[in-house]
Motif scaffolding. Structure first.
Motif: not given
Length: 117
Positions: A6-8, A26-35, A12-19
């Motif tokens: 949950q923490l990590f 690519l980054q949509g998949w990263v967000m999907f995985v994190a969420v 990741v969710w916050i860091l990717v969303a802040s850029t």
């Protein structure tokens, strides 16, 4: 293990969303995985906290192993995609332009490195 997921996942969710998102696919998949991993770990934790694990006839050791194995595979894939996005830092945004605007600004590059790690 659940609080670390949950923490990590939240970090990741916050860091990717802040850029700024240079490559949405690519980054949509990263967000999907994190969420998704964050949400499923909350559900999995609630199953144990509220005692539903005793009522459901499932091999919880195997379920836990499969959950963390799948989470590892998806997070590793997300890491590769985030690292690929980060590696494009020095390429120009527009190839036919006379300006040399980078795909990621220096601050976003640092955030993207942190999200990759």
């Amino acid at each position: 293990v659940f609080p670390s997921l949950q923490l990590f996942g939240t970090i990741v969710w916050i860091l990717v969303a802040s850029t700024r998102i240079p490559l949405p696919l690519l980054q949509g998949w990263v967000m999907f995985v994190a969420v998704t991993a964050w949400f499923l770990s909350i559900v999995f934790l609630c199953v144990f906290l509220f005692g539903y694990a005793n009522r459901i006839a499932v091999n919880w050791n195997q379920t836990d192993f499969l959950f963390h194995g799948a989470t590892f595979v998806f997070y590793f894939g997300a890491f590769l995609l985030q690292a690929a996005t980060t590696s494009l830092h020095h390429f120009p945004r527009k190839f036919n332009s006379t300006t040399h605007e980078k795909i990621l600004a220096d601050h976003e590059y640092n955030i993207s490195i942190a999200a990759s790690v």
